[in-house]
Design a protein around this motif. Sequence first.
Motif, PDB file in Angstrom:
ATOM      1  N   PHE A 105      -7.018  -6.465  -7.422  1.00 45.35           N
ATOM      2  CA  PHE A 105      -7.880  -6.732  -8.569  1.00 45.35           C
ATOM      3  C   PHE A 105      -9.151  -5.888  -8.520  1.00 45.35           C
ATOM      4  CE2 PHE A 105     -11.196  -8.811 -10.940  1.00 45.35           C
ATOM      5  CZ  PHE A 105     -10.558  -9.210 -12.104  1.00 45.35           C
ATOM      6  N   GLU A 106      -9.807  -5.878  -7.348  1.00 48.76           N
ATOM      7  CA  GLU A 106     -11.059  -5.121  -7.211  1.00 48.76           C
ATOM      8  C   GLU A 106     -10.830  -3.623  -7.410  1.00 48.76           C
ATOM      9  OE1 GLU A 106     -14.625  -6.172  -6.361  1.00 48.76           O
ATOM     10  OE2 GLU A 106     -13.413  -7.331  -7.757  1.00 48.76           O
ATOM     11  N   GLU A 158       1.768  -9.112  -5.318  1.00 47.06           N
ATOM     12  CA  GLU A 158       0.449  -9.699  -5.605  1.00 47.06           C
ATOM     13  C   GLU A 158      -0.595  -8.594  -5.802  1.00 47.06           C
ATOM     14  OE1 GLU A 158      -0.568 -13.020  -6.079  1.00 47.06           O
ATOM     15  OE2 GLU A 158       1.586 -12.855  -6.453  1.00 47.06           O
ATOM     16  N   GLU A 159      -0.530  -7.552  -4.974  1.00 48.32           N
ATOM     17  CA  GLU A 159      -1.480  -6.440  -5.146  1.00 48.32           C
ATOM     18  C   GLU A 159      -1.287  -5.777  -6.508  1.00 48.32           C
ATOM     19  OE1 GLU A 159      -1.802  -3.545  -1.881  1.00 48.32           O
ATOM     20  OE2 GLU A 159      -1.908  -5.215  -0.475  1.00 48.32           O
ATOM     21  N   ILE A 160      -0.025  -5.630  -6.912  1.00 45.06           N
ATOM     22  CA  ILE A 160       0.248  -5.010  -8.213  1.00 45.06           C
ATOM     23  C   ILE A 160      -0.268  -5.909  -9.339  1.00 45.06           C
ATOM     24  CG2 ILE A 160       2.093  -4.315  -9.806  1.00 45.06           C
ATOM     25  CD1 ILE A 160       3.637  -3.232  -7.441  1.00 45.06           C
ATOM     26  N   ARG A 161      -0.051  -7.225  -9.191  1.00 45.62           N
ATOM     27  CA  ARG A 161      -0.577  -8.150 -10.213  1.00 45.62           C
ATOM     28  C   ARG A 161      -2.103  -8.032 -10.296  1.00 45.62           C
ATOM     29  NH1 ARG A 161       3.491 -11.085 -11.890  1.00 45.62           N
ATOM     30  NH2 ARG A 161       5.026 -11.736 -10.353  1.00 45.62           N
ATOM     31  N   THR A 250      -1.897   2.874  -8.681  1.00 45.11           N
ATOM     32  CA  THR A 250      -0.711   2.823  -7.826  1.00 45.11           C
ATOM     33  C   THR A 250      -1.152   2.237  -6.484  1.00 45.11           C
ATOM     34  OG1 THR A 250      -0.025   4.896  -8.865  1.00 45.11           O
ATOM     35  CG2 THR A 250       1.182   4.247  -6.924  1.00 45.11           C
ATOM     36  N   LEU A 251      -0.254   1.544  -5.797  1.00 46.60           N
ATOM     37  CA  LEU A 251      -0.631   1.021  -4.483  1.00 46.60           C
ATOM     38  C   LEU A 251      -0.873   2.185  -3.521  1.00 46.60           C
ATOM     39  CD1 LEU A 251       1.818  -1.987  -3.904  1.00 46.60           C
ATOM     40  CD2 LEU A 251      -0.453  -1.985  -4.948  1.00 46.60           C
ATOM     41  N   PRO A 252      -1.799   2.024  -2.572  1.00 46.74           N
ATOM     42  CA  PRO A 252      -2.002   3.059  -1.555  1.00 46.74           C
ATOM     43  C   PRO A 252      -0.749   3.207  -0.683  1.00 46.74           C
ATOM     44  CG  PRO A 252      -3.628   1.255  -1.357  1.00 46.74           C
ATOM     45  CD  PRO A 252      -2.654   0.846  -2.400  1.00 46.74           C
ATOM     46  N   GLY A 253      -0.669   4.337   0.036  1.00 46.82           N
ATOM     47  CA  GLY A 253       0.447   4.512   0.983  1.00 46.82           C
ATOM     48  C   GLY A 253       1.413   5.619   0.603  1.00 46.82           C
ATOM     49  N   LYS A 279      17.291  -2.296  -4.495  1.00 50.38           N
ATOM     50  CA  LYS A 279      16.759  -2.014  -3.157  1.00 50.38           C
ATOM     51  C   LYS A 279      15.236  -1.927  -3.261  1.00 50.38           C
ATOM     52  CE  LYS A 279      20.627  -0.386  -0.781  1.00 50.38           C
ATOM     53  NZ  LYS A 279      20.916  -0.376   0.640  1.00 50.38           N
ATOM     54  N   ILE A 280      14.576  -1.627  -2.143  1.00 56.45           N
ATOM     55  CA  ILE A 280      13.109  -1.578  -2.141  1.00 56.45           C
ATOM     56  C   ILE A 280      12.645  -0.240  -2.714  1.00 56.45           C
ATOM     57  CG2 ILE A 280      11.028  -1.691  -0.710  1.00 56.45           C
ATOM     58  CD1 ILE A 280      12.789  -3.155   1.411  1.00 56.45           C
ATOM     59  N   PRO A 281      11.874  -0.266  -3.816  1.00 54.11           N
ATOM     60  CA  PRO A 281      11.370   1.004  -4.357  1.00 54.11           C
ATOM     61  C   PRO A 281      10.545   1.739  -3.300  1.00 54.11           C
ATOM     62  CG  PRO A 281      10.932  -0.815  -5.871  1.00 54.11           C
ATOM     63  CD  PRO A 281      11.405  -1.425  -4.580  1.00 54.11           C
ATOM     64  N   ARG A 282      10.606   3.055  -3.319  1.00 58.22           N
ATOM     65  CA  ARG A 282       9.983   3.776  -2.201  1.00 58.22           C
ATOM     66  C   ARG A 282       8.464   3.622  -2.167  1.00 58.22           C
ATOM     67  NH1 ARG A 282       7.002   8.605  -2.077  1.00 58.22           N
ATOM     68  NH2 ARG A 282       7.371   9.991  -3.826  1.00 58.22           N
ATOM     69  N   TYR A 283       7.816   3.510  -3.320  1.00 56.53           N
ATOM     70  CA  TYR A 283       6.363   3.331  -3.307  1.00 56.53           C
ATOM     71  C   TYR A 283       5.974   2.015  -2.633  1.00 56.53           C
ATOM     72  CZ  TYR A 283       4.988   7.302  -6.308  1.00 56.53           C
ATOM     73  OH  TYR A 283       4.721   8.549  -6.812  1.00 56.53           O
ATOM     74  N   ILE A 284       6.839   1.020  -2.768  1.00 58.65           N
ATOM     75  CA  ILE A 284       6.543  -0.287  -2.164  1.00 58.65           C
ATOM     76  C   ILE A 284       6.765  -0.223  -0.649  1.00 58.65           C
ATOM     77  CG2 ILE A 284       7.095  -2.761  -2.190  1.00 58.65           C
ATOM     78  CD1 ILE A 284       5.987  -1.827  -4.884  1.00 58.65           C
ATOM     79  N   LEU A 285       7.825   0.466  -0.249  1.00 61.24           N
ATOM     80  CA  LEU A 285       8.052   0.607   1.193  1.00 61.24           C
ATOM     81  C   LEU A 285       6.924   1.425   1.817  1.00 61.24           C
ATOM     82  CD1 LEU A 285      10.525  -0.127   3.241  1.00 61.24           C
ATOM     83  CD2 LEU A 285      10.564   2.342   3.466  1.00 61.24           C
ATOM     84  N   ASN A 286       6.468   2.452   1.117  1.00 59.16           N
ATOM     85  CA  ASN A 286       5.353   3.264   1.637  1.00 59.16           C
ATOM     86  C   ASN A 286       4.108   2.404   1.801  1.00 59.16           C
ATOM     87  OD1 ASN A 286       6.200   6.314  -0.234  1.00 59.16           O
ATOM     88  ND2 ASN A 286       7.049   5.473   1.612  1.00 59.16           N
ATOM     89  N   ARG A 287       3.871   1.515   0.867  1.00 63.39           N
ATOM     90  CA  ARG A 287       2.720   0.605   0.984  1.00 63.39           C
ATOM     91  C   ARG A 287       2.886  -0.289   2.204  1.00 63.39           C
ATOM     92  NH1 ARG A 287      -0.334  -1.997   2.615  1.00 63.39           N
ATOM     93  NH2 ARG A 287      -1.732  -3.566   1.749  1.00 63.39           N
TER      94      ARG A 287
END
Length: 467
Positions: A105-106, A158-161, A250-253, A279-287
């Motif tokens: 959120f921040e 939750e981070e994406i939300r 975008t999430l970090p990572g 499967k797990i999207p790669r951006y999420i696995l990177n995070r």
Amino acid sequence: MRTSAHFLSTFLCALHVLLHAGMCSVIVPLWPLQMRPMMMQEHRLNSPSRISDPVVRILLRTWRPFHPRSLQLQHAKMTGSGECSAGSNSLPIINVRGTHYQVGFETGRLMKEHIQMFYAGFAPMHQKFLPFIKTEKGGRIFEGYLGVVRQELPQYLEEIRGLSDGSGVPFEQIFLMHIRSEISLILRQGHYETPACTTVFVNRDDAEIVGHNEDNDPGMKAHSYIVAAEIVADNGTLVEKFTAFTYPGTLPGNAFSFNRAGVVFTVNSESPLTVPVDKIPRYILNRALLAAECPEDFERIINMGPGLAQGCSINVVFTRHPNDSIKMRNYELLGSFDSTLHTVVDGSVTFRYDPDKPNNEGNGFMYHFNKYERIRVKQNPENIVSSIHRQNRAKQFPLPTSASDVLAFLGDTADTDYPVFRTPTEKDGGCTIATALFDLKAMTMAVYRDNPKTSAPLLTLPIPKLF
Ligand SMILES: *[C@@H]1O[C@H](CO)[C@@H](O)[C@H](O)[C@H]1NC(C)=O
Ligand SMILES: *[C@@H]1O[C@H](CO)[C@@H](O)[C@H](O)[C@H]1NC(C)=O
């Protein structure tokens, strides 16, 4: 160009101090090049570890981060390669502390203008991705990836939300950005995933270096930022602490980063011909990998079920590993269609240079591009042209043994159609968004926004040795 005095007064006037229980966020804006010495000092005063001290529950915030109005004007004028030079002399850093949701959120709130501007202008989102998920097939694929993340890594959902609520960009679009590699491949329009990134390792007694060009869509450059985050559990325990170069909304990572355990990592996208769904999207696995504090954590995450969707390559250094010979690694990862295997993983080590061994990759140095070198799989031929050119260019260089060798390569533009340091050409749309030089003897991360061969770093951050 403005004067130092003008900037100092703007800086002072622009600081707003707000009390904010439970969270602590700071933006440290960086000013144009002639200001570097002073701002470097400012930056050190406000080093992430000091700002994010849990005792200091203060929220500092610039009045208008990164002058969005002048940016808009700049944008109106920008076309093609011009866009790739926007933002070269500034880079916001935000410090955020809180739960996963709060940190999302921040970040969204502080970078709102950047995130909104980037999403509004990101054509594939509006022309391809959103229409696709309105189709039956697209909707199923979207829900499939979403379901896996909800099930396996709900904290990052939750981070994406949080990112969506804080930035005001709809959740659907933010989640779509996190599956854009997968969707682009499924739509067989690989050119929407700009093949990206060059990494060079040097591992010698006198130099331990990772250099990385982060390449992507030129429109991302002016809107990227660095996130220094502390993630706390509901009971107040610190569960993650990291600093990461981050794409807008975008999430970090997914680019380059380091965490509290001294784990440094950078990512290269890869271009297999097909990608598994559910499967797990790669951006999420990177995070998720940002939380890894040792090789065992790292390998547990890359092998977790139900496995990775779109493939990638991860360059990682476990700086606290006791054995200098095996702390620098590259993992090639490929989504698996075999139900008995979550992810195809091929790990490789850059050993400490041994003069008695042949000067082959792995003996004291290694390069990685956007191309599988070890996993045997059909790759999208259109997406590896730049990688082949960059790789061929590397072969014309002497073996890299120092930071300046690495920077000379990362800044190379001799191949005018497919340069290593990328600005869009007729044949190659890639843009080098930033270059990172990790000096693991000095334990610093230097970030360049301009050609690293000919410019100085915009900022240098310490990689904490102990937490
Ligand atoms: C707090 O929560 C974390 C994460 O859920 C957990 O690992 C830790 O054991 C908890 N600590 C206490 C003191 O309850
Ligand atoms: C470090 O790792 C290398 C490569 O696996 C190995 O040959 C060497 O014995 C290790 N050194 C120590 C001190 O364990």
